[in-house]
Design a protein around this motif. Structure first.
Motif, PDB file in Angstrom:
ATOM      1  N   VAL A 276      78.863  -8.497  83.789  1.00 41.73           N
ATOM      2  CA  VAL A 276      79.132  -8.755  85.202  1.00 41.73           C
ATOM      3  C   VAL A 276      80.420  -8.053  85.595  1.00 41.73           C
ATOM      4  O   VAL A 276      81.496  -8.419  85.114  1.00 41.73           O
ATOM      5  CB  VAL A 276      79.255 -10.266  85.475  1.00 41.73           C
ATOM      6  N   PRO A 277      80.357  -7.029  86.434  1.00 38.29           N
ATOM      7  CA  PRO A 277      81.597  -6.393  86.890  1.00 38.29           C
ATOM      8  C   PRO A 277      82.289  -7.273  87.920  1.00 38.29           C
ATOM      9  O   PRO A 277      81.655  -7.812  88.823  1.00 38.29           O
ATOM     10  CB  PRO A 277      81.116  -5.076  87.510  1.00 38.29           C
ATOM     11  N   ALA A 278      83.589  -7.448  87.773  1.00 31.26           N
ATOM     12  CA  ALA A 278      84.317  -8.326  88.705  1.00 31.26           C
ATOM     13  C   ALA A 278      85.748  -7.846  88.816  1.00 31.26           C
ATOM     14  O   ALA A 278      86.606  -8.225  88.033  1.00 31.26           O
ATOM     15  CB  ALA A 278      84.271  -9.775  88.220  1.00 31.26           C
ATOM     16  N   ARG A 279      86.006  -7.004  89.764  1.00 31.68           N
ATOM     17  CA  ARG A 279      87.364  -6.521  89.955  1.00 31.68           C
ATOM     18  C   ARG A 279      88.269  -7.673  90.346  1.00 31.68           C
ATOM     19  O   ARG A 279      87.962  -8.485  91.224  1.00 31.68           O
ATOM     20  CB  ARG A 279      87.412  -5.462  91.052  1.00 31.68           C
ATOM     21  N   ALA A 280      89.417  -7.777  89.679  1.00 31.54           N
ATOM     22  CA  ALA A 280      90.315  -8.909  89.907  1.00 31.54           C
ATOM     23  C   ALA A 280      90.851  -8.943  91.328  1.00 31.54           C
ATOM     24  O   ALA A 280      91.211  -9.996  91.831  1.00 31.54           O
ATOM     25  CB  ALA A 280      91.473  -8.851  88.911  1.00 31.54           C
ATOM     26  N   ILE A 281      90.901  -7.782  91.969  1.00 28.91           N
ATOM     27  CA  ILE A 281      91.466  -7.752  93.320  1.00 28.91           C
ATOM     28  C   ILE A 281      90.435  -8.125  94.376  1.00 28.91           C
ATOM     29  O   ILE A 281      90.733  -8.153  95.555  1.00 28.91           O
ATOM     30  CB  ILE A 281      92.032  -6.353  93.630  1.00 28.91           C
ATOM     31  N   ALA A 282      89.182  -8.410  93.954  1.00 33.26           N
ATOM     32  CA  ALA A 282      88.115  -8.643  94.914  1.00 33.26           C
ATOM     33  C   ALA A 282      88.157 -10.031  95.532  1.00 33.26           C
ATOM     34  O   ALA A 282      87.484 -10.277  96.521  1.00 33.26           O
ATOM     35  CB  ALA A 282      86.759  -8.434  94.242  1.00 33.26           C
ATOM     36  N   GLY A 283      88.909 -10.946  94.980  1.00 34.29           N
ATOM     37  CA  GLY A 283      88.949 -12.290  95.537  1.00 34.29           C
ATOM     38  C   GLY A 283      89.835 -13.188  94.717  1.00 34.29           C
ATOM     39  O   GLY A 283      90.502 -12.761  93.772  1.00 34.29           O
ATOM     40  N   SER A 284      89.823 -14.465  95.080  1.00 30.19           N
ATOM     41  CA  SER A 284      90.686 -15.426  94.404  1.00 30.19           C
ATOM     42  C   SER A 284      90.155 -15.754  93.021  1.00 30.19           C
ATOM     43  O   SER A 284      88.994 -15.482  92.685  1.00 30.19           O
ATOM     44  CB  SER A 284      90.783 -16.702  95.235  1.00 30.19           C
ATOM     45  N   ALA A 285      91.034 -16.378  92.223  1.00 29.42           N
ATOM     46  CA  ALA A 285      90.635 -16.819  90.891  1.00 29.42           C
ATOM     47  C   ALA A 285      89.491 -17.820  90.988  1.00 29.42           C
ATOM     48  O   ALA A 285      88.621 -17.870  90.113  1.00 29.42           O
ATOM     49  CB  ALA A 285      91.832 -17.423  90.164  1.00 29.42           C
ATOM     50  N   GLU A 286      89.469 -18.621  92.047  1.00 27.24           N
ATOM     51  CA  GLU A 286      88.413 -19.604  92.224  1.00 27.24           C
ATOM     52  C   GLU A 286      87.061 -18.926  92.419  1.00 27.24           C
ATOM     53  O   GLU A 286      86.042 -19.384  91.889  1.00 27.24           O
ATOM     54  CB  GLU A 286      88.722 -20.497  93.429  1.00 27.24           C
ATOM     55  N   ILE A 287      87.049 -17.833  93.174  1.00 28.04           N
ATOM     56  CA  ILE A 287      85.806 -17.105  93.393  1.00 28.04           C
ATOM     57  C   ILE A 287      85.263 -16.583  92.074  1.00 28.04           C
ATOM     58  O   ILE A 287      84.062 -16.674  91.786  1.00 28.04           O
ATOM     59  CB  ILE A 287      86.022 -15.967  94.401  1.00 28.04           C
ATOM     60  N   HIS A 288      86.165 -16.060  91.237  1.00 26.82           N
ATOM     61  CA  HIS A 288      85.727 -15.549  89.934  1.00 26.82           C
ATOM     62  C   HIS A 288      85.200 -16.671  89.062  1.00 26.82           C
ATOM     63  O   HIS A 288      84.184 -16.519  88.365  1.00 26.82           O
ATOM     64  CB  HIS A 288      86.886 -14.839  89.234  1.00 26.82           C
ATOM     65  N   PHE A 289      85.887 -17.813  89.059  1.00 27.54           N
ATOM     66  CA  PHE A 289      85.454 -18.948  88.239  1.00 27.54           C
ATOM     67  C   PHE A 289      84.048 -19.391  88.634  1.00 27.54           C
ATOM     68  O   PHE A 289      83.158 -19.543  87.779  1.00 27.54           O
ATOM     69  CB  PHE A 289      86.447 -20.104  88.391  1.00 27.54           C
ATOM     70  N   VAL A 290      83.829 -19.589  89.915  1.00 27.87           N
ATOM     71  CA  VAL A 290      82.523 -20.049  90.380  1.00 27.87           C
ATOM     72  C   VAL A 290      81.451 -19.010  90.074  1.00 27.87           C
ATOM     73  O   VAL A 290      80.340 -19.340  89.630  1.00 27.87           O
ATOM     74  CB  VAL A 290      82.573 -20.375  91.880  1.00 27.87           C
ATOM     75  N   ALA A 291      81.774 -17.728  90.284  1.00 30.60           N
ATOM     76  CA  ALA A 291      80.799 -16.668  90.031  1.00 30.60           C
ATOM     77  C   ALA A 291      80.442 -16.601  88.546  1.00 30.60           C
ATOM     78  O   ALA A 291      79.267 -16.460  88.185  1.00 30.60           O
ATOM     79  CB  ALA A 291      81.351 -15.327  90.510  1.00 30.60           C
ATOM     80  N   ILE A 292      81.447 -16.689  87.680  1.00 31.12           N
ATOM     81  CA  ILE A 292      81.189 -16.634  86.233  1.00 31.12           C
ATOM     82  C   ILE A 292      80.354 -17.831  85.800  1.00 31.12           C
ATOM     83  O   ILE A 292      79.380 -17.701  85.036  1.00 31.12           O
ATOM     84  CB  ILE A 292      82.522 -16.573  85.465  1.00 31.12           C
TER      85      ILE A 292
END
Length: 575
Positions: free
Chosen positions: A337-353
């Motif tokens: 899963v590509p997920a650039r760190a600058i694309a959103g908040s840490a919460e967005i990444h957590f929920v997406a993962i």
């Protein structure tokens, strides 16, 4: 409708995380106040609750819109996939109640007419849920006393009919109601109150939700981050398990590097949290590439959240050290899963993962690097994100593996940016060692809970044939790596060769001496046989001489007897 722990009736919202925070949902047949600033998600939360009630629990609902029209609200929510058009036939009704912004009140303004119309619609639909969205808009046309009076009238009307209601309003400071600070006075009337926040921290959007009160029910009191994604609102809440985090396993998962497996007494423990730290270029990603390849080879469904590297680039880079990720990707076992760190908040990444891992049915999740979640705008929130991520993995029985960048290279003094080293069950540190004018990679196991592990510092070797760990060579208390290690290995090989040559010479000498002794033994054996033969000959000759002597004695004896007989006969004649 569901029941909470205390027995109070709850109306599930369908908002992931919120129902867990409140023990089942909002108070059934009672009033909930939702306040927040612009873009905080008030309308999304309210509408999602109605959709869930109508679609999942068969409870028709009415959405009273005081600010935007129902058509616009439905259009804005179309991307969530809620099928509002289908629900509007018999499950969801939008009532447009926007006041004319140019209207000048002439006399008292009240809600009586609207409530009378709602009475008829509630009876017609058999509605059980209702939302008053942006109630503060209509109250702005009233003075403070009238606003409180009409709010009390509305509250009583709802309680008499037992409707599950959500009232949304702007947070204090945004309302603009004369003589009022938002609907603060309603906090004391309603049975449940929820605050939504939406702030920008160093350019990163951060949303949060806090349950201010919930009469008759236990609830999570702390603010919890939330995100608005493709399916609506999700609250990033993971309940902390009481007691055990789920079944504890003693099963081992191979690291993909046999010598590292030996250092860890067989590999990583299943369901453990594994952390690999190190400076850039120390091969953190490579270690997890070896793990992912081995895990997928054994049938483990794996999700790899590659925050700073595109999937194709990641697969290409790892193929240079003999790690094949393309095959498990094509087989459907590995999802990158590509997920650039600058694309959103840490919460967005957590929920997406989390959502991607659950959708993939993953038993292993890799986040590379997790330290990217602490980039600008996320520093204050990233640690809590990691805590919830670890709690989620433990509860779901997922083996969680993270890499983290470090600035220093001494494991004993390392402090990870997110302070997650204390959460990890196994911590492997990678470092550079500069020796003999070259830079070499070193690996050490800082800790590994629940298993014996090596305390050695091993050199990590990468080539097109794969990844391995070198044998430990020390000199003067220092671990030798690179050229110095190869020189030591060469010296030891030469020493072993010299020892082998010496053993070979000694073997040949002993063989020659043995052969000489064998020849002497054979000569002596032949000489002994000759002597024995001579001895037998002499013995035979002695026996023959003895026999001849005995024969001669017997012969002489006969002669003597014959002479005596002759002599005796002669004497008789004379007489």
């Amino acid at each position: 409708m569901s029941e909470s722990v205390a027995g109070a009736a709850k109306a599930p919202t369908g908002v992931a995380g919120l129902d867990e925070m409140t023990g089942g949902g909002l108070p059934y047949g009672r009033v909930t106040l939702v306040e927040g600033g612009p873009g905080a998600g008030k309308t999304v939360l309210a509408l999602q609750t109605l959709v869930n009630g109508a679609r999942e629990h068969g409870e028709p609902a009415i959405f009273v819109a005081f600010e935007e029209t129902g058509r616009r609200i439905a259009a804005n929510a179309a991307t969530f996939g809620w099928d509002l058009d289908g629900l509007q036939d018999d499950g969801l009704f939008f009532l447009d109640a926007q006041p004319d912004p140019g209207m000048a009140p002439a006399g008292d303004v009240d809600l009586g007419g609207m409530l009378a119309a709602l009475d008829a619609k509630v009876a017609e639909m058999g509605a059980r849920r209702v939302v008053f969205d942006a109630l503060d808009v209509v109250l702005a046309f009233m003075d403070g006393a009238a606003a409180r009076r009409e709010t009390c009238r509305l509250h009583n009307w709802l309680l008499e009919r037992g409707l599950t209601c959500i009232i949304t309003a702007k947070a204090p400071g945004y309302a603009g109601v004369p003589g009022m600070d938002g609907l603060g006075f309603m906090q004391f009337m309603v049975d449940c109150s929820i605050e939504l926040s939406h702030d920008t921290v160093q350019g990163i959007s951060q949303r949060g939700l806090r349950v201010v009160k919930f009469r008759g029910s236990r609830f999570e009191e702390n603010q919890v981050p939330l995100v608005i994604g493709d399916s609506g609102m999700e609250v990033a809440y993971v309940p902390r398990p009481e007691g055990a985090n789920g079944p504890v396993s003693n099963e081992r998962l191979s690291t993909g590097i046999p010598r590292l497996d030996s250092m860890l007494s067989g590999g990583y423990l299943r369901q453990a949290g594994v952390l690999i730290t190190g400076a850039p270029g120390t091969a953190k990603t490579t270690l997890y590439g070896a793990f992912a390849e081995a895990a997928c080879r054994n049938g483990e469904r794996t999700v790899w959240a590659s925050i700073d590297s595109p999937p194709d680039e990641l697969m290409r880079n790892l193929s240079s050290v003999g790690i094949d990720l393309a095959s498990p990707v094509s087989d459907g076992l590995l999802s990158i899963v590509p997920a650039r760190a600058i694309a959103g908040s840490a919460e967005i990444h957590f929920v997406a993962i989390r959502n991607h891992a659950e959708a993939h049915g993953a038993s292993c999740v890799i986040i590379d690097p997790v330290s990217a979640l602490a980039k600008s705008g996320n520093t204050a929130f990233s640690h809590s994100v990691i805590e919830r991520l670890v709690d989620w993995a433990k509860g779901a029985g997922v083996t969680l593996l993270c890499t983290s960048l470090l600035d220093r290279e001494i494991p004993e003094t390392e402090s990870t940016p997110l302070q997650i080293s204390t959460l990890a069950d196994t911590w492997i540190h990678l470092s550079y060692r500069v020796q003999g004018g070259e830079r070499n990679r070193g690996l050490s196991v800082v800790k590994s809970r629940g298993t014996a592990h090596s305390g050695q510092v091993r050199e990590l070797l990468l080539d097109d044939g794969g990844v391995t760990l070198a044998d430990v060579y020390t000199a003067g208390g220092e671990v030798l790596m690179g050229t110095l290690r190869r020189e030591q290995e060469q010296a030891r090989r030469l020493e072993r060769q010299r020892a082998a040559d010496e053993r070979e010479r000694q073997r040949l000498r002993l063989e020659a001496e043995t052969a000489e002794l064998d020849a002497r033994i054979r000569h002596l054996e032949r000489e002994r046989e000759y002597k024995q033969a001579e001895q037998r000959t002499v013995t035979r000759q002695d026996a023959e001489v003895d026999r001849e002597r005995d024969a001669m004695r017997r012969e002489r004896g006969r002669w003597r007897h014959a002479d005596r007989d002759d002599h005796a006969g002669t004497v008789g004649d004379d007489g």
